[in-house]
Design an enzyme around this catalytic site. Sequence first.
Site, short mmCIF file in Angstrom:
data_model
loop_
_atom_site.label_atom_id
_atom_site.label_comp_id
_atom_site.label_asym_id
_atom_site.label_seq_id
_atom_site.Cartn_x
_atom_site.Cartn_y
_atom_site.Cartn_z
N HIS A 46 60.26 -75.93 -34.59
CA HIS A 46 60.56 -74.51 -34.41
C HIS A 46 61.83 -74.10 -35.17
O HIS A 46 61.87 -73.07 -35.84
CB HIS A 46 60.73 -74.22 -32.92
N GLU A 68 53.74 -76.23 -35.34
CA GLU A 68 54.35 -75.84 -34.07
C GLU A 68 53.29 -75.40 -33.06
O GLU A 68 53.37 -75.72 -31.87
CB GLU A 68 55.34 -74.71 -34.33
N ASN A 415 57.63 -106.08 -49.88
CA ASN A 415 57.29 -107.45 -50.26
C ASN A 415 56.98 -108.30 -49.02
O ASN A 415 56.04 -109.09 -49.00
CB ASN A 415 58.45 -108.07 -51.05
#
Length: 679
Positions: A46, A68, A415
């Site tokens: 918001h 929202e 990795n």
Amino acid sequence: MENSEYLEVFIEESKEHIQSLNDQLLVLENEPENMDTVGEIFRSAHTLKGMAATMGFQDLANLTHKMENVLDAVRNDQLKITSAIIDVIFQAVDQLEGMVLDIAEGGDGSSDVQELVNTLQAIESNQELEEVNESTETANNKSMPISNDQAHFDKLDQFELAIIDQSKENGFYNLEVTVKLNENCLLKAARVYMVFEVLEQIGEVIKANPTVQELEDENFDLQFHVLLVTKDSPEDVEQKILKVSEIEEVTVSTFEHVINNQEHNDEHKIAEEEQANDEASESSKSKKSKDSKKKAVTSKTIRVNIDRLDGLMNLFEELVIDRGRLEQISANLKHAELQETVERMSRISGDLQNIILNMRMVPIEQVFNRFPRMVRQLSKDLGKKINLEIIGAETELDRTVIDEIGDPLVHLIRNALDHGIETPEKRQASGKNEEGHLLLEAYHSGNHVFIEISDDGAGINREKVVNKAVSNQVITEVEANQLTDKQVYQLIMSSGFSTADKISDVSGRGVGLDVVKNTIESLGGTITIESEEGKGSLFSIQLPLTLSIISVLLVEVKKEKYAIPLSSIIETAIISKSEILNAHNKKVIDFRGKVVPLIDLKNVFEVPTENNEDELYSIVIIRKGDKMAGLIVDTFIGQQEIVLKSLGDYLGDVFAISGATILGDGQVALIVDTNTLIN
């Protein structure tokens, strides 16, 4: 928009809200019933929407608005959180982050968000039934001109009741006003404010449902109710409110208060309560006075542009140079009062140095924060189950180091996930928990920070690494047989080295860890690897706390002065000519049972010299990981704190020189890059 004084604040705060969205969504995924977390996410979304709309970034505001709405449906129990919904919201957050970065780089933040908006709209459509019911209820209210306070105002206090009764006797209207906002309204709080402004011009607002605070926080759907005392007729009130934009519907009805038995029983207590209220009022005033004093000291932080800190650091660096000059003058003159004053100034400037360096220190959390989200996505892409644990996120590093260390850590974590931790099936087959464990830890030790990435995966296969190194001609078969496990593991840091059976998008498409190593070493750090096949691996990074002011050993080569960072020095020694040996046409010495090659700085930096053979040599033993070398110099000057200065674009590529510094006597000393001297 580039010239807006608020743009920088908007960018910084948007990044903070996006990070908060990422963090809280990860929590929500594990705790889908946690409404507190939903509330946190809703508030961040918001606020971000409101800021974007205010700044005129419409695409960003629209996307956040739809996100929202979905969160609001969850918050009001109209929608249940699922993994699929979390994925869509994460995609929306990624899109928002990209738009904010575009704005930060000078763009307009526009992006094609229609597909995501449609997806969010489809999720939101699950609550259409509730919206239809709400509309029906509003229509029914319109057909009822008399409103009962039990519907929306069932907790009126004696003061509010007294006002209603007196206003009715004096010919005022007591009205319940119901306002419904347009569903596309972006700034609900702004519309509420405008409605209240209209109402306060024509009468007095007695109460609101939801409360005024909840309305300001936009903690409501699209509809709110107001109890109003006014001289205007219901029709006039309705027409005046409808002049406010983005208002879909207004219902105004006469408010009738229904007195229940409990209120009759309470009426005789009013006189007593009034006296108690007078006493409470005095107590409240005293408490408010104390509270105001407390509130006055709550905010202890301010936002400072990093350029200002850099400017402060540059000025202090000049002060450090002058301090060194004063110390040298004082030592030469041997004047008691001057020496005392200089010593005091040195202590004060030392304290100032610590304060300024601490101002530049920021928690490594700023880097670590991105990894939970990244690990979540990669684990899904790889079909693995990963539990990421982060320890020491509050550990602080210089901002310059923080800016550079992010990419190497990303590569190491990718990795570990791709090559280290096995699939759930393989882990179960080898008697492990199907969920892999990845630990990211940071801690201080002396003047360094250590960052460790460890996993409980497959570990490093020594034979596979050796075979690859031999086939790539990194080492010979003879050398391979003589290497320790630790030395073998360091081979994976060689340029272009990869043991992957197939190239993957996750850990760098076959690019080896040499880039990681080079970046860390350019920061004055080191990286070491420990591993046990079948048990897991540990990558340990050692970094200096700061790169601006460093401790060095000053040495002299003929008439030229050089600075060698103390972080790379093991010790100094003076050896005789007879202790120098030859091996493979190189000068070496036996240092504590190890063969250490000698490097003459006169030859490295082509210092003009006479061909006189000295009987004694001054040696500085330096290291880089497990490798060592001895630097031949003429004289040890001593230890000193110096300010690292860049050589600039024109001299930036000088071999084995990382920068320069100005000494107390005004001479320039070059700073030796020891990492480039050790092969």
